[in-house]
Motif scaffolding. Structure first.
Motif, PDB file in Angstrom:
ATOM      1  N   LEU A 380      47.214  87.733 -11.180  1.00 19.67           N
ATOM      2  CA  LEU A 380      46.719  86.384 -10.866  1.00 19.67           C
ATOM      3  C   LEU A 380      45.516  86.423  -9.923  1.00 19.67           C
ATOM      4  O   LEU A 380      44.926  85.399  -9.614  1.00 19.67           O
ATOM      5  N   ARG A 381      45.232  87.605  -9.456  1.00 18.76           N
ATOM      6  CA  ARG A 381      44.099  87.715  -8.524  1.00 18.76           C
ATOM      7  C   ARG A 381      42.827  88.025  -9.317  1.00 18.76           C
ATOM      8  O   ARG A 381      42.283  89.111  -9.254  1.00 18.76           O
ATOM      9  N   THR A 382      42.439  87.043 -10.098  1.00 21.50           N
ATOM     10  CA  THR A 382      41.221  87.209 -10.901  1.00 21.50           C
ATOM     11  C   THR A 382      40.293  86.027 -10.607  1.00 21.50           C
ATOM     12  O   THR A 382      40.756  84.954 -10.206  1.00 21.50           O
ATOM     13  N   PRO A 383      38.996  86.217 -10.848  1.00 19.80           N
ATOM     14  CA  PRO A 383      38.036  85.183 -10.428  1.00 19.80           C
ATOM     15  C   PRO A 383      38.253  83.808 -11.057  1.00 19.80           C
ATOM     16  O   PRO A 383      37.924  82.798 -10.453  1.00 19.80           O
ATOM     17  N   GLU A 384      38.822  83.749 -12.270  1.00 23.72           N
ATOM     18  CA  GLU A 384      38.927  82.423 -12.894  1.00 23.72           C
ATOM     19  C   GLU A 384      40.046  81.582 -12.289  1.00 23.72           C
ATOM     20  O   GLU A 384      40.118  80.382 -12.498  1.00 23.72           O
ATOM     21  N   LEU A 385      40.933  82.198 -11.528  1.00 21.97           N
ATOM     22  CA  LEU A 385      42.019  81.432 -10.906  1.00 21.97           C
ATOM     23  C   LEU A 385      41.707  81.206  -9.424  1.00 21.97           C
ATOM     24  O   LEU A 385      41.234  82.107  -8.738  1.00 21.97           O
ATOM     25  N   THR A 386      42.007  79.996  -8.972  1.00 20.01           N
ATOM     26  CA  THR A 386      41.768  79.671  -7.565  1.00 20.01           C
ATOM     27  C   THR A 386      43.101  79.702  -6.827  1.00 20.01           C
ATOM     28  O   THR A 386      44.104  79.199  -7.335  1.00 20.01           O
ATOM     29  N   TRP A 387      43.090  80.318  -5.658  1.00 17.12           N
ATOM     30  CA  TRP A 387      44.295  80.339  -4.822  1.00 17.12           C
ATOM     31  C   TRP A 387      44.082  79.379  -3.663  1.00 17.12           C
ATOM     32  O   TRP A 387      43.038  79.427  -3.007  1.00 17.12           O
ATOM     33  N   GLU A 388      45.082  78.563  -3.439  1.00 17.97           N
ATOM     34  CA  GLU A 388      44.967  77.624  -2.325  1.00 17.97           C
ATOM     35  C   GLU A 388      46.249  77.714  -1.509  1.00 17.97           C
ATOM     36  O   GLU A 388      47.337  77.468  -2.025  1.00 17.97           O
ATOM     37  N   ARG A 389      46.121  78.075  -0.250  1.00 18.70           N
ATOM     38  CA  ARG A 389      47.319  78.153   0.607  1.00 18.70           C
ATOM     39  C   ARG A 389      47.635  76.741   1.084  1.00 18.70           C
ATOM     40  O   ARG A 389      46.856  76.118   1.793  1.00 18.70           O
ATOM     41  N   VAL A 390      48.760  76.207   0.644  1.00 18.14           N
ATOM     42  CA  VAL A 390      49.073  74.818   0.994  1.00 18.14           C
ATOM     43  C   VAL A 390      50.054  74.722   2.156  1.00 18.14           C
ATOM     44  O   VAL A 390      50.115  73.711   2.849  1.00 18.14           O
ATOM     45  N   ARG A 391      50.838  75.737   2.354  1.00 19.71           N
ATOM     46  CA  ARG A 391      51.775  75.832   3.462  1.00 19.71           C
ATOM     47  C   ARG A 391      51.959  77.307   3.737  1.00 19.71           C
ATOM     48  O   ARG A 391      51.606  78.123   2.895  1.00 19.71           O
ATOM     49  N   SER A 392      52.607  77.590   4.846  1.00 20.67           N
ATOM     50  CA  SER A 392      52.914  78.983   5.100  1.00 20.67           C
ATOM     51  C   SER A 392      53.783  79.499   3.945  1.00 20.67           C
ATOM     52  O   SER A 392      54.771  78.867   3.576  1.00 20.67           O
ATOM     53  N   GLN A 393      53.402  80.583   3.350  1.00 21.50           N
ATOM     54  CA  GLN A 393      54.125  81.239   2.243  1.00 21.50           C
ATOM     55  C   GLN A 393      54.130  80.452   0.937  1.00 21.50           C
ATOM     56  O   GLN A 393      54.915  80.740   0.047  1.00 21.50           O
ATOM     57  N   VAL A 394      53.294  79.413   0.838  1.00 23.49           N
ATOM     58  CA  VAL A 394      53.208  78.671  -0.427  1.00 23.49           C
ATOM     59  C   VAL A 394      51.755  78.662  -0.887  1.00 23.49           C
ATOM     60  O   VAL A 394      50.884  78.153  -0.184  1.00 23.49           O
ATOM     61  N   ASP A 395      51.513  79.222  -2.070  1.00 25.65           N
ATOM     62  CA  ASP A 395      50.174  79.198  -2.651  1.00 25.65           C
ATOM     63  C   ASP A 395      50.186  78.367  -3.914  1.00 25.65           C
ATOM     64  O   ASP A 395      51.113  78.476  -4.723  1.00 25.65           O
ATOM     65  N   HIS A 396      49.162  77.550  -4.070  1.00 24.63           N
ATOM     66  CA  HIS A 396      48.924  76.939  -5.378  1.00 24.63           C
ATOM     67  C   HIS A 396      47.967  77.870  -6.098  1.00 24.63           C
ATOM     68  O   HIS A 396      46.885  78.163  -5.585  1.00 24.63           O
ATOM     69  N   VAL A 397      48.376  78.328  -7.253  1.00 21.90           N
ATOM     70  CA  VAL A 397      47.441  79.105  -8.073  1.00 21.90           C
ATOM     71  C   VAL A 397      46.947  78.125  -9.132  1.00 21.90           C
ATOM     72  O   VAL A 397      47.754  77.512  -9.848  1.00 21.90           O
ATOM     73  N   ILE A 398      45.631  77.949  -9.179  1.00 25.31           N
ATOM     74  CA  ILE A 398      45.074  76.870 -10.001  1.00 25.31           C
ATOM     75  C   ILE A 398      44.280  77.460 -11.168  1.00 25.31           C
ATOM     76  O   ILE A 398      43.367  78.265 -10.979  1.00 25.31           O
ATOM     77  N   TRP A 399      44.677  77.059 -12.372  1.00 21.19           N
ATOM     78  CA  TRP A 399      44.003  77.534 -13.596  1.00 21.19           C
ATOM     79  C   TRP A 399      42.739  76.702 -13.839  1.00 21.19           C
ATOM     80  O   TRP A 399      42.604  75.592 -13.276  1.00 21.19           O
ATOM     81  N   PRO A 400      41.818  77.183 -14.661  1.00 23.89           N
ATOM     82  CA  PRO A 400      40.561  76.444 -14.881  1.00 23.89           C
ATOM     83  C   PRO A 400      40.783  75.010 -15.391  1.00 23.89           C
ATOM     84  O   PRO A 400      39.986  74.125 -15.129  1.00 23.89           O
ATOM     85  N   ASP A 401      41.877  74.750 -16.113  1.00 27.97           N
ATOM     86  CA  ASP A 401      42.113  73.380 -16.615  1.00 27.97           C
ATOM     87  C   ASP A 401      42.797  72.497 -15.574  1.00 27.97           C
ATOM     88  O   ASP A 401      43.153  71.371 -15.849  1.00 27.97           O
ATOM     89  N   GLY A 402      42.977  73.018 -14.371  1.00 28.38           N
ATOM     90  CA  GLY A 402      43.576  72.208 -13.312  1.00 28.38           C
ATOM     91  C   GLY A 402      45.069  72.442 -13.134  1.00 28.38           C
ATOM     92  O   GLY A 402      45.671  71.957 -12.177  1.00 28.38           O
ATOM     93  N   LYS A 403      45.677  73.191 -14.037  1.00 28.85           N
ATOM     94  CA  LYS A 403      47.116  73.462 -13.901  1.00 28.85           C
ATOM     95  C   LYS A 403      47.385  74.237 -12.608  1.00 28.85           C
ATOM     96  O   LYS A 403      46.664  75.181 -12.285  1.00 28.85           O
ATOM     97  N   ARG A 404      48.433  73.770 -11.885  1.00 30.56           N
ATOM     98  CA  ARG A 404      48.803  74.456 -10.649  1.00 30.56           C
ATOM     99  C   ARG A 404      50.191  75.054 -10.783  1.00 30.56           C
ATOM    100  O   ARG A 404      51.111  74.389 -11.242  1.00 30.56           O
ATOM    101  N   VAL A 405      50.320  76.276 -10.342  1.00 28.08           N
ATOM    102  CA  VAL A 405      51.642  76.903 -10.256  1.00 28.08           C
ATOM    103  C   VAL A 405      51.899  77.175  -8.783  1.00 28.08           C
ATOM    104  O   VAL A 405      51.006  77.619  -8.061  1.00 28.08           O
ATOM    105  N   LEU A 406      53.118  76.872  -8.324  1.00 30.80           N
ATOM    106  CA  LEU A 406      53.452  77.083  -6.908  1.00 30.80           C
ATOM    107  C   LEU A 406      54.079  78.461  -6.765  1.00 30.80           C
ATOM    108  O   LEU A 406      55.212  78.685  -7.198  1.00 30.80           O
ATOM    109  N   LEU A 407      53.332  79.362  -6.198  1.00 29.29           N
ATOM    110  CA  LEU A 407      53.839  80.725  -6.014  1.00 29.29           C
ATOM    111  C   LEU A 407      54.340  80.873  -4.582  1.00 29.29           C
ATOM    112  O   LEU A 407      53.597  80.607  -3.634  1.00 29.29           O
TER     113      LEU A 407
END
Ligand SMILES: NC(=O)c1ccc[n+]([C@@H]2O[C@H](COP(=O)([O-])OP(=O)(O)OC[C@H]3O[C@@H](n4cnc5c(N)ncnc54)[C@H](O)[C@@H]3O)[C@@H](O)[C@H]2O)c1
Length: 485
Positions: A380-407
Motif C-alpha cells: 500500500l506504500r505506493t505513490p498512487e495511494l495517499t496515507w492520512e493519519r487521522v488518529r494515533s494508530q489509525v491511517d486512512h489509505v485513500i485510493w485515486p477514486d476517493g475510496k478510503r480504507v481504515l488501516l
C-alpha cells in the motif's frame, strides 16, 4: 407511525449515501512519510500497550540525556526518570490482578531459586512485565532489560523499574537503531555476563548469536515466548546451531489456552472501539484464521451482534467455525461487502494488495496475529495511494477514486498497539515464563540438551494451581496439587 419511521429511515440512508459520496473526494493531505523499516518481530507480538504518560512532545532522544535515579545510579536509559512514581502506581495496579505471579513470588521468596541468575530480557515493557521482572529479582536474579517492540513500552513503567534499580533500556517510539542499541546495552556490560535469556520474538537471541556468540558458553538456557521466536529457535535447532537448551513458552498450554483465546476475546473490541468508535451490531466482519486467537475474536464480535464470516485453511478449524455458527467462506467471496477484515493466522500475505483494492469504502482492516506481514501493508506504500493519519494508530489509505480504507496500527497487532489486554491472563503467561526460567536455571546438567522443550507437565500443573488459588469455587475434581508444594 410506521410511515414516519420508514421516512426517518429513508432520510438516514440518504444521509449515509451523501456522506459516502462526500468521502470519495480526498481531502487535502500529503503522503505520509513512510515508517522506518524495522525487524519484524520488533513490531509484533503482544502486550498491554497503553502508556498514560506518553511524553512524545519531548523530542530529545533518551540516548542524549543523562539521567540518575534517586540512588545515584545511571545504568539505564528511559524516556524520563521523573515519571517513576506514576509508573509505580501502574505496577501496583497490575499486581492486584497478577495473583499467580505474586503467589509464586511469596512461595519461593525464601528459597531464592534464581539466586545467581543473570537474566538478560527483551520483552514488552509494561506494568505486567514489570511485575514479572520484579518477581525474578525477588527470587534472586539480576536483570537487564530492553523492549521487544518499539511502540509498546510504557515510559512511566520503564522509569519505575529504573528507579527500583533494574537496568532497563527502553522507551516508546524507539528508532531501529535505538532498538538494537538498547539490546546491546543490556548485553555489553563490563563485569556482567548473562547466564539466562528471556526473549519475546527472538531478536535478543539473534543479537547474541551475531555479536557475542562466546556468551553462550555461560548461558544455561533461553526462554522464548512468541511464535516467531520459537520458530527461529526450531530453525537453529534443525540447522544444528542451537547451542543451549531453550524453553518454548508459546506452545505451553497455559499460554495457548488462556492468553491467545481469552486475551483476544477481551481486547479485540476494545482495540476497534478506541480507534474507530465503530458499532458492531449488524456489521459484516471477516475473521481470517479460526485458531485460538480467531475463536476469541469471533466470539466477542458475535456477542455484539456482528455478522461474522471465517476463512480457514485447516479443515478441522473450519469445521469448528461452522459448528460454532459462523459462515466459512473464501476471502474473495466476501471481500467486496465486509465492513471489517481481521487477520489472526500467524501466516504471511493473508490479505493481498489485490484484495485490498476490492474492499469497500470505509472498510476497517486490522491484524491480531503476531506478524505485521499478514496484511500486505507494504504494497500500500505506493505513490498512487495517499496515507492520512487521522488518529494515533489509525491511517486512512485513500485510493485515486476517493475510496478510503481504515488501516489500524499499520497492520501490527491491534490489541498491542491500540488497547490494553487483560492483566490476569498475562499473569498466567508471565508465571509460565518465570517457571521456565527456574526450571532451566536449576536443572541438573544433562537433563536438557541443546534443543527446544516445552515446560514439564508438573510445572504447568503448578502454574494452574497458582492461578486457581483465587478461584476457590472452582471444581478441580481429584486434583489437589498436594505433591506440588
Ligand atoms: N493479539 C494477541 O494478543 C495474540 C495473543 C496470542 C497469540 N497471538 C498471535 O496470533 C496468531 C494466531 O495465534 P493462534 O494461537 O490462533 O494460532 P493457531 O495456530 O491456533 O491458529 C491460526 C489459524 O490460522 C489458520 N490459517 C493459517 N493461514 C491461513 C490463511 N492464509 N487463511 C486463513 N486461515 C489461515 C490456521 O489454519 C490456524 O487454524 C499467532 O501469530 C500468535 O502469535 C496474538
Amino acid at each position: 407511525m410506521i410511515l414516519n419511521l420508514l421516512l426517518c429511515l429513508l432520510q438516514q440512508i440518504q444521509f449515509a449515501e451523501e456522506k459516502q459520496e462526500f468521502s470519495r473526494f480526498p481531502i487535502k493531505a500529503g503522503r505520509r512519510s513512510l515508517s522506518r523499516s524495522i525487524s519484524q518481530s520488533s513490531t509484533d507480538s503482544y502486550s498491554s500497550a497503553a502508556s498514560y504518560t506518553d511524553s512524545s512532545d519531548d523530542e530529545t532522544s533518551p540516548r542524549d540525556k543523562t539521567q540518575i535515579n534517586s540512588k545515584g545510579t545511571s545504568d539505564f536509559c528511559v524516556k524520563n526518570i521523573k515519571q517513576a512514581e506514576f509508573g509505580r502506581h501502574e505496577i501496583e495496579i497490575a499486581e492486584q490482578e497478577m495473583s499467580a505471579l505474586i503467589s509464586l513470588r511469596k512461595r519461593a521468596l525464601g528459597e531464592k531459586p534464581l539466586a545467581g541468575a543473570k537474566i538478560v530480557g527483551c520483552t514488552h515493557i509494561t506494568a505486567q512485565t514489570a511485575v514479572l521482572i520484579e518477581t525474578l529479582v525477588a527470587l534472586g536474579a539480576q536483570c537487564r532489560w530492553s523492549a521487544c517492540n518499539i511502540y509498546s513500552t510504557q515510559n512511566e513503567v520503564a522509569a519505575a523499574l529504573a528507579e527500583a534499580g533494574v537496568a532497563v533500556f527502553a522507551w516508546k517510539g524507539e528508532s531501529e537503531d535505538d532498538f538494537w542499541w538498547c539490546i546491546d546495552r543490556c548485553i555489553n556490560m563490563q563485569g556482567w555476563q548473562p547466564n539466562m535469556i528471556l526473549d519475546d520474538g527472538g531478536d535478543l537471541t539473534h543479537w547474541v548469536y551475531k555479536k557475542y556468540p562466546s556468551i553462550f558458553k555461560k548461558i544455561r538456557g533461553i526462554v522464548e515466548e512468541s511464535v516467531t521466536g520459537v520458530h527461529r529457535l526450531y530453525q537453529l535447532s534443525k540447522a544444528g546451531k542451537l547451542c543451549v537448551p531453550a524453553m518454548n513458552v508459546n506452545d505451553s498450554v497455559t499460554k495457548q489456552k488462556f492468553d491467545n483465546l481469552y486475551c483476544c476475546r477481551e481486547s479485540i473490541l476494545d482495540g476497534l472501539k478506541r480507534t474507530t468508535d465503530v458499532m458492531f451490531g449488524g456489521k459484516q466482519v471477516v475473521v481470517c484464521g479460526y485458531g485460538e486467537v480467531g475463536k476469541g475474536c469471533c466470539a466477542a464480535l458475535k456477542a455484539l451482534g456482528a455478522i461474522v464470516y471465517v476463512t480457514e485453511i485447516d479443515p478441522i478449524c473450519a469445521l469448528q467455525a461452522c459448528m460454532d455458527g459462523f459462515r466459512v467462506v473464501k476471502l474473495n467471496e466476501v471481500i467486496r461487502v465486509v465492513d471489517m477484515v481481521i487477520t489472526c493466522t500467524g501466516n504471511k500475505n493473508v490479505v493481498t494488495r489485490d484484495q485490498l483494492d476490492r474492499l469497500k469504502n470505509g472498510c476497517i482492516v486490522c491484524n491480531m496475529g503476531h506478524s505485521n506481514t499478514e496484511i500486505d501493508v507494504a504494497s500500500l506504500r505506493t505513490p498512487e495511494l495517499t496515507w492520512e493519519r487521522v488518529r494515533s494508530q489509525v491511517d486512512h489509505v485513500i485510493w485515486p477514486d476517493g475510496k478510503r480504507v481504515l488501516l489500524l496500527a499499520e497492520g501490527r497487532l491491534l490489541n498491542l498497539s491500540c488497547s490494553t489486554v487483560p492483566t490476569f491472563v498475562l499473569s498466567i503467561t508471565a508465571t509460565t515464563q518465570a517457571l521456565a526460567l527456574i526450571e532451566l536455571y536449576n536443572a541438573p546438567e544433562g537433563r536438557y540438551k541443546q534443543d527446544v522443550y516445552l515446560l514439564p507437565k508438573k510445572m504447568v500443573t503448578y502454574n494452574v494451581k497458582l492461578v486457581t488459588i483465587i478461584y476457590p469455587f472452582l471444581y478441580l475434581g481429584n486434583f489437589t496439587g498436594a505433591n506440588l508444594g
